[in-house]
Each structure stands twice: as C-alpha cells, then as structure tokens.
Design an enzyme around this catalytic site. Structure first.
Site, PDB file in Angstrom:
ATOM      1  CE1 TYR A 141      -4.333  -2.374   4.718  1.00 20.49           C
ATOM      2  CE2 TYR A 141      -3.449  -0.184   4.306  1.00 20.49           C
ATOM      3  CZ  TYR A 141      -3.955  -1.388   3.836  1.00 20.49           C
ATOM      4  OH  TYR A 141      -4.050  -1.595   2.470  1.00 20.49           O
ATOM      5  CB  SER A 190      -0.860  -0.018   1.263  1.00 22.48           C
ATOM      6  OG  SER A 190      -1.487   1.229   1.442  1.00 22.48           O
TER       7      SER A 190
HETATM    8  P1  NAP Z   1     -11.029  -6.767   0.335  1.00 22.18           P
HETATM    9  O1  NAP Z   1     -12.006  -6.489  -0.734  1.00 22.18           O
HETATM   10  O2  NAP Z   1     -11.370  -6.487   1.760  1.00 22.18           O
HETATM   11  O3  NAP Z   1     -10.526  -8.272   0.210  1.00 22.18           O
HETATM   12  C1  NAP Z   1      -9.648  -8.811   1.149  1.00 22.18           C
HETATM   13  C2  NAP Z   1      -9.626 -10.303   1.021  1.00 22.18           C
HETATM   14  O4  NAP Z   1      -8.805 -10.814   2.093  1.00 22.18           O
HETATM   15  C3  NAP Z   1     -11.005 -10.914   1.171  1.00 22.18           C
HETATM   16  O5  NAP Z   1     -11.168 -11.966   0.245  1.00 22.18           O
HETATM   17  C4  NAP Z   1     -10.981 -11.434   2.596  1.00 22.18           C
HETATM   18  O6  NAP Z   1     -11.807 -12.552   2.823  1.00 22.18           O
HETATM   19  C5  NAP Z   1      -9.525 -11.828   2.744  1.00 22.18           C
HETATM   20  N1  NAP Z   1      -9.186 -11.963   4.159  1.00 22.18           N
HETATM   21  C6  NAP Z   1      -9.287 -11.030   5.122  1.00 22.18           C
HETATM   22  N2  NAP Z   1      -8.966 -11.568   6.307  1.00 22.18           N
HETATM   23  C7  NAP Z   1      -8.642 -12.860   6.080  1.00 22.18           C
HETATM   24  C8  NAP Z   1      -8.265 -13.934   6.903  1.00 22.18           C
HETATM   25  N3  NAP Z   1      -8.178 -13.811   8.236  1.00 22.18           N
HETATM   26  N4  NAP Z   1      -8.015 -15.134   6.344  1.00 22.18           N
HETATM   27  C9  NAP Z   1      -8.157 -15.303   5.013  1.00 22.18           C
HETATM   28  N5  NAP Z   1      -8.526 -14.338   4.178  1.00 22.18           N
HETATM   29  C10 NAP Z   1      -8.785 -13.119   4.713  1.00 22.18           C
HETATM   30  O7  NAP Z   1      -9.683  -5.939   0.099  1.00 22.18           O
HETATM   31  P2  NAP Z   1      -8.927  -5.512  -1.249  1.00 22.18           P
HETATM   32  O8  NAP Z   1      -9.144  -4.062  -1.415  1.00 22.18           O
HETATM   33  O9  NAP Z   1      -9.208  -6.451  -2.347  1.00 22.18           O
HETATM   34  O10 NAP Z   1      -7.424  -5.682  -0.741  1.00 22.18           O
HETATM   35  C11 NAP Z   1      -6.525  -6.641  -1.261  1.00 22.18           C
HETATM   36  C12 NAP Z   1      -5.122  -6.199  -0.922  1.00 22.18           C
HETATM   37  O11 NAP Z   1      -4.859  -4.932  -1.541  1.00 22.18           O
HETATM   38  C13 NAP Z   1      -4.878  -5.976   0.564  1.00 22.18           C
HETATM   39  O12 NAP Z   1      -3.581  -6.425   0.897  1.00 22.18           O
HETATM   40  C14 NAP Z   1      -4.968  -4.475   0.731  1.00 22.18           C
HETATM   41  O13 NAP Z   1      -4.240  -4.031   1.839  1.00 22.18           O
HETATM   42  C15 NAP Z   1      -4.366  -4.015  -0.577  1.00 22.18           C
HETATM   43  N6  NAP Z   1      -4.714  -2.646  -0.992  1.00 22.18           N
HETATM   44  C16 NAP Z   1      -5.973  -2.353  -1.444  1.00 22.18           C
HETATM   45  C17 NAP Z   1      -6.258  -1.065  -1.888  1.00 22.18           C
HETATM   46  C18 NAP Z   1      -7.619  -0.670  -2.403  1.00 22.18           C
HETATM   47  O14 NAP Z   1      -7.820   0.503  -2.748  1.00 22.18           O
HETATM   48  N7  NAP Z   1      -8.555  -1.584  -2.506  1.00 22.18           N
HETATM   49  C19 NAP Z   1      -5.257  -0.070  -1.855  1.00 22.18           C
HETATM   50  C20 NAP Z   1      -3.991  -0.394  -1.371  1.00 22.18           C
HETATM   51  C21 NAP Z   1      -3.731  -1.693  -0.956  1.00 22.18           C
HETATM   52  P3  NAP Z   1     -13.411 -12.411   2.952  1.00 22.18           P
HETATM   53  O15 NAP Z   1     -13.878 -12.184   1.555  1.00 22.18           O
HETATM   54  O16 NAP Z   1     -13.811 -13.687   3.509  1.00 22.18           O
HETATM   55  O17 NAP Z   1     -13.654 -11.231   3.830  1.00 22.18           O
END
Ligand code: NAP
Length: 246
Positions: free
Chosen positions: A166, A153
């Site tokens: 985070y 991030s």
């Molecule tokens: P998201 O929509 O919240 O998806 C996160 C995924 O991680 C979900 O499938 C969730 O499972 C899974 N997860 C969470 N806790 C878990 C656990 N204890 N065991 C197994 N799986 C778990 O988030 P996202 O935006 O796609 O984020 C993906 C990555 O990108 C992350 O590392 C985040 O920090 C990074 N990121 C995202 C953004 C953004 O703008 N979206 C920006 C910078 C970085 P469930 O579906 O079961 O909840």
C-alpha cells in the site's frame, strides 16, 4: 482542515470522473462535485453503490451524473479506451480526473507479503491510474483547464514499517503525479497534484485501525475543501504539488 471556501457554482459546466465513487472519500467527492455544479462520472466496481450515489445526486437536482462500472483489478486497456470514447460522445471533454479507488492490502513485514497480493494491489492502486490517465489524456486536452488528482497517503510520502505494498503504491502514484505534472508544465492546460486525506472515517480506515473509535476522525464530507480547490479554476496555477486535506 485545508482552508478553502468554494463558491456555490465553482464546478459549473465541468465534467469530473471519480474512481471508487460508490463509497468513502470517492462517494463524498462525487456528491460534493455534483453539488458544486459538475457532471460527475461515477466509476467503481459495485454497481449498486454507484446507483445509490446516482440517485442521491438526481434527487438533489444536481447535473445528471453518468455511471461507469469498472473493476480496476480486471479491466484491460480496451475497457479504458471504450470509456474514453463513451465520454467523448457524451461530453466531448474531461475537466477533472480523481484517482481515488485503492486497496489497503496486507500490512505485514515486507518479506511476508504474498507476491499475488502485491501484484493485485499494484494493479488497482498503480497500473489502473496509469492506464486510465493515458486513455483520458485526449479528453483532458480538450478541456480549457483540466485537473488530475491522485489520492495518496502519509505512508506514500514517508515509508512506514508494515504498510507493505500500500505504502509503495502511494509512492508510485506520487511519482506518476510528479512526472505527469512536469511534462504538462507550460505545454498544456492540464495540471496534476496529489492529496493526502489524513485519517478519515471510512471502511478502509476501520480496517486499518480496528481498535480506533470511528468518531475520532472527520467524515469524508469534511475533507472536501482541498478536492474542490484542486478541481476548480482557483487552483489553475497549482501543478506538481502534494497537498494535505487536514
Ligand atoms: P474505501 O472506503 O475502502 O473506498 C474505496 C473505494 O475504492 C470503494 O468505493 C471501492 O469500491 C473502490 N475500489 C476498491 N477496489 C476497486 C477496484 N478493483 N475497482 C474499482 N473500484 C475499487 O476507502 P477510502 O478510505 O474512501 O479511500 C479512498 C482513498 O483515500 C484511497 O486511495 C485511500 O488509499 C486514500 N486514503 C484514505 C485514508 C482514510 O483514512 N480513509 C487515509 C489516507 C489515504 P467498493 O465500494 O465496491 O468496495
């Protein structure tokens, strides 16, 4: 957007494990890797979401995926080693490992962060990627050209007020990536790099920025070029780098 056009069969014959594969960026990564020929290993905590991704991949006629439900918050080292044994029996190698699953956690002044919330977040965002990487090393070594990708991030590259555990967890995985990359440099065919997705339309983004219009950000599928680049042979020479998806 990261400028890369993957060829259709880029990941043919590759086995790629993605954590958090049931939703958001992880889901898009699984679908995109499968569409480019990879056998994907879907790791996540919500079985129904993993099954939906599995069905989508099967319906599209892509290589058959594997489903591995695993809660990164509660899993113990044996669970990771059992997963590695299972993958050895099924595939005999692992060409790609994408550490994508993460928690957003509390965003407040550092001195207001509850210690339990800090520990829970570090377990999912830092400790789990460490133990999973450790368990997968023999499988990664068995691949001709293996790529480990840490999803980071912008707040893992420059600290920002109120982003709490985070942000600190993302600094930690950048560190894990750099140490791993340096250790493997010249001694194995394993490379490690990180990706900052940038603002992307997912549940996590909506939680972090509730007043933002979701349409103002690209969809997870739009940011896949950099993931495909790092997971395919075109990035063989890239190791220890912090890349941006956008
Ligand atoms: P998201 O929509 O919240 O998806 C996160 C995924 O991680 C979900 O499938 C969730 O499972 C899974 N997860 C969470 N806790 C878990 C656990 N204890 N065991 C197994 N799986 C778990 O988030 P996202 O935006 O796609 O984020 C993906 C990555 O990108 C992350 O590392 C985040 O920090 C990074 N990121 C995202 C953004 C953004 O703008 N979206 C920006 C910078 C970085 P469930 O579906 O079961 O909840």
């Amino acid at each position: 957007m990261f400028d890369y056009t993957p060829c259709p069969g880029l990941l043919q014959g590759r086995v790629i494990l993605i954590t958090g594969a049931g939703d958001g960026i992880g889901r898009a990564c699984a679908l995109s890797c499968a569409a480019h020929g990879a056998s994907v290993v879907l790791v996540g905590r919500t079985l129904s979401k993993l099954e939906t991704v599995y069905d989508q991949i099967e319906a599209a006629g892509h290589p058959q995926p594997a489903i591995c439900p695993l809660n990164l918050e509660t899993a113990i080292e044996k669970d990771y080693n059992d997963l590695a044994d299972q993958l050895f029996d099924t595939f005999g190698k692992l060409d790609g490992l994408v550490h994508n699953a993460a928690l957003l956690g509390p965003r407040t002044l550092m001195d207001s962060v509850k210690t339990d919330a800090w520990l829970q977040l570090m377990q999912v965002n830092v400790n789990a990627p460490f133990v999973l990487t450790k368990a997968m090393m023999p499988l990664l070594r068995a691949a001709e050209d293996a790529s480990v990708v840490f999803v980071s991030s912008s707040v893992g590259r420059k600290g920002r007020a109120y982003w709490g555990p985070y942000a600190v967890s993302k600094f930690a995985i950048e560190g894990l990536m750099q140490v791993l990359a340096d250790e493997q440099d010249g001694t194995s065919a394993i490379r490690a790099n990180s990706i900052n997705p940038g603002a992307t339309r997912t549940a996590m983004r909506a939680k972090a920025y509730p007043s933002e219009a979701p349409e103002s950000n690209p969809e997870p599928a739009d940011i896949m070029p950099v993931f495909l680049y790092l997971l395919g042979a075109d990035s063989k020479h890239i190791n220890g780098q912090a890349l941006d998806a956008q």
